[in-house]
Design an enzyme around this catalytic site. Structure first.
Site, PDB file in Angstrom:
ATOM      1  N   ARG A   1     103.847  19.687  88.994  1.00 36.59           N
ATOM      2  CA  ARG A   1     103.736  19.964  87.553  1.00 36.59           C
ATOM      3  C   ARG A   1     104.814  19.222  86.763  1.00 36.59           C
ATOM      4  NH1 ARG A   1     104.194  26.183  88.709  1.00 36.59           N
ATOM      5  NH2 ARG A   1     103.229  25.304  90.587  1.00 36.59           N
TER       6      ARG A   1
ATOM      7  N   LYS B   1     109.642  22.694 102.955  1.00 36.35           N
ATOM      8  CA  LYS B   1     108.470  23.385 103.494  1.00 36.35           C
ATOM      9  C   LYS B   1     108.648  23.612 104.996  1.00 36.35           C
ATOM     10  CE  LYS B   1     104.977  21.135 100.495  1.00 36.35           C
ATOM     11  NZ  LYS B   1     104.319  22.305  99.909  1.00 36.35           N
TER      12      LYS B   1
END
Length: 464
Positions: free
Chosen positions: A313, A239
């Site tokens: 997820r 990120k």
């Protein structure tokens, strides 16, 4: 310490809650002796206005403005604005209002007492509220305690809230209420067939783990699964710094299910509760999982990794598959999962997914009543093809950028087959600026709505 109501006492000062339309009636009734004072002070019942009422040289009470109907619909927990402005001591709401409204404002008072003081002393309000007659004081205190737990966990930086520290916090909660608690960690995750939890967390020196708490011996089975990514660098798809700044909150799903679990256990609801939390840190090292890797999940489905920053997820998938092996009566996953959800509904609404019209109605109604706004999003099946790559069963990060929250929810649903009643929340877990009863920082979302909806989602006819 969890916020509590003050003990009943005749010494409690009254606080009157009025709208502009109520003001004239109050001046000619309960407030007749202060009518000139309030007029001179310019008090008009505008939202958030507060006027202290004198008696001699001391304070006899206060009047607080709720604003008109439009203001009341836009601002929940309005009374929280008065708490830090009132003199120390016990207070009571003197106005005659419906129980739901009194409950909301009483909870507002309790939540306004929250302070995150782990690293620096914080002034706490000295004004305390006597629970109004008719409100369920025990329930409101349990809700406030659960919410404060959630906030504390999210607000704690990753330096002090890694997978092990999250385990310690969850274990402490289990001990408090006599729940059982098990942990699978490190390479044990591979031995026990949780390969995706291991893959995401193996790059960190802080070992990944799966936390498993059980409470209750009778009633329907409720399983809560919370994303516990204690810090998310993005992995090899690193990120940028701006996006990494709030990643201590990426375990907000775990914090929220623990807060909800605390509410349920404190209230002694007649159900069998299970809480599963995959707790990991998504870090960067030589053994990080890589883009284009294909992972085999606990369920046997293969997953092509097209972005290591879509890790939540993956850990949830193994935990959901494990939970689904018992086919609980209701399974709920909560996760700070996608930025797409924030773009769709902003930070204040908690979007949720379910195929059950009954569950959707119950959650919407529960959110309205609990003043915990939620919004249903669709499991839009035509988008299933978007999560199906060429070389594996599933794609963890479909290209194109469309429908990111929906495709993530569809991905998770692939791991829930035996459970008929499944709800997924894609929460934000953060209050970007202070609002009544919600200081800037970590915040629970969806928990109060779920608690309110549980009697309709499950048969809790014998609940206490």
């Amino acid at each position: 310490m969890s916020p509590k109501f003050a003990a009943e006492t005749e010494a409690a000062c009254p606080i009157y809650l009025v709208s502009p339309d109520d003001l004239a009636g109050w001046k000619s009734g309960d407030g007749a002796q202060w009518a000139d004072w309030v007029t001179a002070a310019g008090f008009a019942g505008k939202p958030g206005e507060l006027c202290l009422l004198p008696t001699g040289s001391s304070v006899a009470g206060a009047i607080f403005g709720l604003g008109g109907d439009a203001a009341q619909s836009r601002t929940r927990f309005a009374l929280a604005q008065a708490v830090t402005q009132l003199p120390e001591g016990p207070w009571r709401i003197a106005s005659d209002h419906p129980v739901d409204m009194l409950s909301e404002q009483s909870l507002a008072w309790l939540l306004a007492s929250y302070r995150f003081d782990r690293y620096a002393a914080q002034d706490k309000p000295g004004a305390q509220l006597v629970a109004p007659k008719g409100v369920d004081a025990k329930r409101l205190e349990a809700i406030a305690a659960g919410e404060c737990l959630t906030r504390d966990l999210i607000n704690t930086p990753a330096s002090d809230m890694g997978p092990e520290e999250l385990e310690v916090a969850a274990h402490a909660l289990a001990r408090e209420f006599g729940a059982s608690f098990d942990v699978v960690q490190g390479d044990g995750l591979l031995e026990e067939n949780f390969p995706m939890i291991h893959a995401v967390g193996r790059a960190s020196p802080r070992e990944p783990r799966l936390l498993d708490m059980r409470w209750g011996e009778h009633g329907p089975r409720l399983t809560l699964v919370g994303k516990g990514v204690c810090f998310d660098t993005g992995g090899l798809n690193l990120k940028p710094g701006r996006s990494m700044g709030l990643m201590k909150k990426d375990m907000g799903g775990a914090a929220t299910v623990l807060g909800l679990a605390r509410m349920i256990m404190a209230l002694g609801l007649r159900l069998r509760l299970r809480v599963l939390i995959p707790a990991v840190e998504n870090s960067v090292s030589g053994n990080s999982f890589r883009p284009q890797d294909v992972l085999t999940s606990r369920k046997g489905l293969t997953v092509e990794i097209n972005n290591t920053d879509a890790e939540g997820r993956l850990v949830l998938a193994d935990a959901l598959a494990y939970a689904d092996e018992e086919s609980p009566d209701l399974m709920v996953s909560m996760a700070t999962l996608t930025g797409a959800a924030r773009v769709a509904v902003g930070p204040d609404l908690a979007p949720f997914y379910t195929n059950s019209a009954t569950a959707a109605r119950a959650l919407a109604a529960g959110g309205d009543r609990a003043r915990d706004p939620v919004w249903q999003m669709p499991f839009h099946e035509p988008y299933e093809s978007m999560i199906e790559p060429d070389i594996a069963d599933l794609d963890n990060a479909p290209s194109g950028g469309f429908a990111g929250s929906i495709t993530a929810a569809l991905f998770l649903r692939r791991f829930v087959e035996g459970t008929q009643n499944y709800v997924h929340f894609d929460i934000y877990g953060w209050q970007p600026s202070s609002a009544p009863a919600r200081p800037k920082g970590g915040v629970g979302q969806g928990a109060r709505a779920l608690l309110q909806a549980l009697p309709e989602l499950l048969d809790l006819s014998d609940a206490t």
